[in-house]
Design an enzyme around this catalytic site. Structure first.
Site, short mmCIF file in Angstrom:
data_model
loop_
_atom_site.label_atom_id
_atom_site.label_comp_id
_atom_site.label_asym_id
_atom_site.label_seq_id
_atom_site.Cartn_x
_atom_site.Cartn_y
_atom_site.Cartn_z
N THR A 26 -38.84 24.48 -12.72
CA THR A 26 -37.68 25.40 -12.83
C THR A 26 -38.14 26.85 -12.86
O THR A 26 -37.46 27.72 -12.34
CB THR A 26 -36.84 25.10 -14.10
OG1 THR A 26 -37.70 25.16 -15.25
CG2 THR A 26 -36.18 23.73 -14.01
N PHE A 33 -32.69 18.36 -12.66
CA PHE A 33 -31.59 17.45 -12.32
C PHE A 33 -30.51 17.39 -13.38
O PHE A 33 -29.31 17.30 -13.08
CB PHE A 33 -32.15 16.03 -12.09
CG PHE A 33 -33.05 15.96 -10.89
CD1 PHE A 33 -34.43 16.12 -11.02
CD2 PHE A 33 -32.51 15.81 -9.61
CE1 PHE A 33 -35.26 16.10 -9.91
CE2 PHE A 33 -33.34 15.78 -8.49
CZ PHE A 33 -34.71 15.93 -8.64
N ARG A 34 -30.95 17.40 -14.68
CA ARG A 34 -29.98 17.08 -15.74
C ARG A 34 -29.71 18.22 -16.71
O ARG A 34 -28.95 18.04 -17.65
CB ARG A 34 -30.46 15.82 -16.48
CG ARG A 34 -30.46 14.60 -15.55
CD ARG A 34 -31.06 13.34 -16.13
NE ARG A 34 -31.02 12.29 -15.11
CZ ARG A 34 -31.95 12.15 -14.17
NH1 ARG A 34 -32.98 13.00 -14.12
NH2 ARG A 34 -31.88 11.23 -13.23
N ASP A 102 -41.82 18.29 -4.86
CA ASP A 102 -41.88 19.66 -4.30
C ASP A 102 -43.26 20.10 -3.83
O ASP A 102 -43.43 21.21 -3.35
CB ASP A 102 -41.34 20.67 -5.35
CG ASP A 102 -42.05 20.54 -6.71
OD1 ASP A 102 -41.38 20.74 -7.74
OD2 ASP A 102 -43.27 20.23 -6.75
N HIS A 119 -42.30 9.57 -6.94
CA HIS A 119 -41.02 9.64 -6.22
C HIS A 119 -41.18 10.27 -4.85
O HIS A 119 -40.22 10.77 -4.27
CB HIS A 119 -39.98 10.41 -7.06
CG HIS A 119 -39.62 9.68 -8.33
ND1 HIS A 119 -39.02 10.30 -9.40
CD2 HIS A 119 -39.81 8.39 -8.70
CE1 HIS A 119 -38.84 9.42 -10.37
NE2 HIS A 119 -39.31 8.25 -9.98
N CYS A 127 -41.23 7.61 9.19
CA CYS A 127 -40.39 6.60 9.82
C CYS A 127 -40.29 5.39 8.88
O CYS A 127 -41.31 4.93 8.36
CB CYS A 127 -41.02 6.16 11.15
SG CYS A 127 -40.20 4.71 11.86
N CYS A 152 -37.50 8.38 14.87
CA CYS A 152 -38.96 8.32 15.06
C CYS A 152 -39.36 8.56 16.52
O CYS A 152 -38.80 7.93 17.44
CB CYS A 152 -39.46 6.93 14.63
SG CYS A 152 -41.24 6.74 14.86
N ASN A 218 -41.19 19.92 -23.73
CA ASN A 218 -39.91 19.92 -23.03
C ASN A 218 -38.95 20.90 -23.70
O ASN A 218 -38.98 21.05 -24.94
CB ASN A 218 -39.30 18.51 -23.02
CG ASN A 218 -38.31 18.33 -21.89
OD1 ASN A 218 -38.66 18.53 -20.72
ND2 ASN A 218 -37.09 17.98 -22.23
N ILE A 236 -42.51 25.70 -20.53
CA ILE A 236 -43.86 25.20 -20.21
C ILE A 236 -44.81 26.32 -19.79
O ILE A 236 -45.93 26.41 -20.30
CB ILE A 236 -43.77 24.14 -19.08
CG1 ILE A 236 -43.06 22.88 -19.61
CG2 ILE A 236 -45.16 23.78 -18.54
CD1 ILE A 236 -42.60 21.96 -18.51
N1 APR Z 1 -39.87 24.31 -19.70
C1 APR Z 1 -39.75 23.16 -20.42
N2 APR Z 1 -38.81 22.22 -20.16
C2 APR Z 1 -37.95 22.46 -19.15
C3 APR Z 1 -37.99 23.63 -18.37
C4 APR Z 1 -39.01 24.58 -18.67
N3 APR Z 1 -39.15 25.71 -17.98
N4 APR Z 1 -36.99 23.56 -17.44
C5 APR Z 1 -36.34 22.40 -17.65
N5 APR Z 1 -36.91 21.74 -18.67
C6 APR Z 1 -36.57 20.39 -19.17
C7 APR Z 1 -35.09 20.12 -19.29
O1 APR Z 1 -34.64 20.43 -20.59
C8 APR Z 1 -35.01 18.61 -19.00
O2 APR Z 1 -35.02 17.85 -20.20
O3 APR Z 1 -37.05 19.50 -18.19
C9 APR Z 1 -36.28 18.29 -18.21
C10 APR Z 1 -35.99 17.89 -16.78
O4 APR Z 1 -35.30 16.67 -16.83
P1 APR Z 1 -34.57 16.13 -15.51
O5 APR Z 1 -33.74 17.23 -14.93
O6 APR Z 1 -33.91 14.84 -15.88
O7 APR Z 1 -35.75 15.86 -14.47
P2 APR Z 1 -36.75 14.63 -14.43
O8 APR Z 1 -37.01 14.12 -15.82
O9 APR Z 1 -37.91 15.04 -13.62
O10 APR Z 1 -35.90 13.53 -13.62
C11 APR Z 1 -36.58 12.33 -13.28
O11 APR Z 1 -34.69 11.71 -11.92
O12 APR Z 1 -33.05 12.11 -10.37
C12 APR Z 1 -34.31 11.59 -10.55
O13 APR Z 1 -35.91 11.45 -8.85
C13 APR Z 1 -35.34 12.35 -9.75
O14 APR Z 1 -37.68 12.64 -10.28
C14 APR Z 1 -36.37 12.80 -10.79
C15 APR Z 1 -36.09 11.86 -11.94
ZN ZN Z 2 -41.44 4.66 13.89
#
Ligand code: APR
Ligand code: ZN
Length: 245
Positions: A26, A33-34, A102, A119, A127, A152, A218, A236
């Site tokens: 981020t 995502f969430r 990414d 993932h 393909c 493909c 987190n 982070i």
């Molecule tokens: N520093 C610390 N924590 C952070 C920061 C930051 N700068 N930015 C976001 N976060 C935390 C958010 O609070 C959240 O709890 O990172 C967490 C990201 O959680 P998700 O958005 O659920 O992402 P992720 O856990 O990677 O999702 C897992 O879900 O949709 C699928 O395939 C997709 O790989 C993904 C998987």
């Molecule tokens: Zn092919």
């Protein structure tokens, strides 16, 4: 200061593993995502079986890929990625298990073989039948100018970005390597994941049950915090920069 506790755990570790989620990216401008305003608050995931069955769903998926809706490609690593890369270069971290697509861990200089992508990767396509790799910049002009859905060039089958979508089976090789690394480490550091998507979210607890120390860094609390030896709630990038030389 609990960041000092993480520094001490890293210092004492013989072999650490870093496990990352969207939260480490981020600070590079990629939405997670969430969190409020995250990717799933703006659009629904396209299930794998729908992508395969429906040309309309493929068109929607490729539109998202080429107009950067999810923002995954074209961004740069941030201080968090760089600190992890320094830990790998220093021989402290044996592997980075990532849920992210990414490519930013590789872009931060970590050798490909040390990045385990559970993932997949959104920076290229493959393909679904013969596995041939396709570069996005080769596929984009025909789609954008003529609406041609990528197929493909070798066998004509369906081509998809190399990510693992909901409903798609997990990649066997990376899953096996992630388990091996998880069972070989004495310190397992989670960076930026809500830990709600399995089987990926099973690795932190596997490490803990296997006797490793578990650290969760987190912004928000996670449901696995009660099992962790150390929980740091904060950004982070600044946190790791303050403790990783
Ligand atoms: N520093 C610390 N924590 C952070 C920061 C930051 N700068 N930015 C976001 N976060 C935390 C958010 O609070 C959240 O709890 O990172 C967490 C990201 O959680 P998700 O958005 O659920 O992402 P992720 O856990 O990677 O999702 C897992 O879900 O949709 C699928 O395939 C997709 O790989 C993904 C998987
Ligand atoms: Zn092919």
């Amino acid at each position: 200061m609990s960041a000092a506790k993480l520094a001490a755990l890293i210092e004492a570790s013989e072999r650490a593993v870093v496990f990352t989620g969207a939260g480490i990216s981020t600070e590079s401008g990629i939405p997670d995502f969430r969190s409020p305003g995250g990717v799933w608050s703006k659009m629904k995931p396209i299930m794998f079986q729908d992508f395969v069955a429906s040309a309309d769903k493929r068109r929607e998926a490729w539109t998202r890929a080429f107009n950067g809706t999810a923002g995954w490609t074209g961004r740069s690593p941030n201080a968090g990625h760089d600190a992890v890369a320094r830990l790998v270069a220093a021989g402290k971290v044996s592997a980075v298990i990532t849920q992210n697509v990414d490519n930013l861990h590789q872009d931060s200089g970590i050798p490909d073989e040390r990045v385990i992508e559970l993932h997949g990767n959104a920076s290229y396509a493959t393909c679904l039948d013969c596995g041939l790799r396709h570069e996005l910049h080769h596929l984009k002009p025909a789609f954008v100018e003529r609406g041609e859905i990528p197929a493909c060039r070798a066998c004509g089958s369906i081509v998809k970005t190399a990510t693992i979508s909901f409903g798609q089976s997990m990649p066997e090789g990376p899953m096996a390597r992630a388990e091996e690394e998880t069972l070989s480490c004495d310190l397992f550091i989670v960076l930026g994941s809500s830990l709600v998507v399995y089987p990926a979210a099973g690795f932190p607890l596997l490490a803990k049950r296997n006797g490793a120390r578990l650290v969760i860094v987190n912004r928000e609390p996670t449901e696995q915090d009660p099992y962790a030896d150390l929980v740091l709630n904060g950004e982070i990038g600044p946190l790791l920069s303050s403790i990783v030389p």
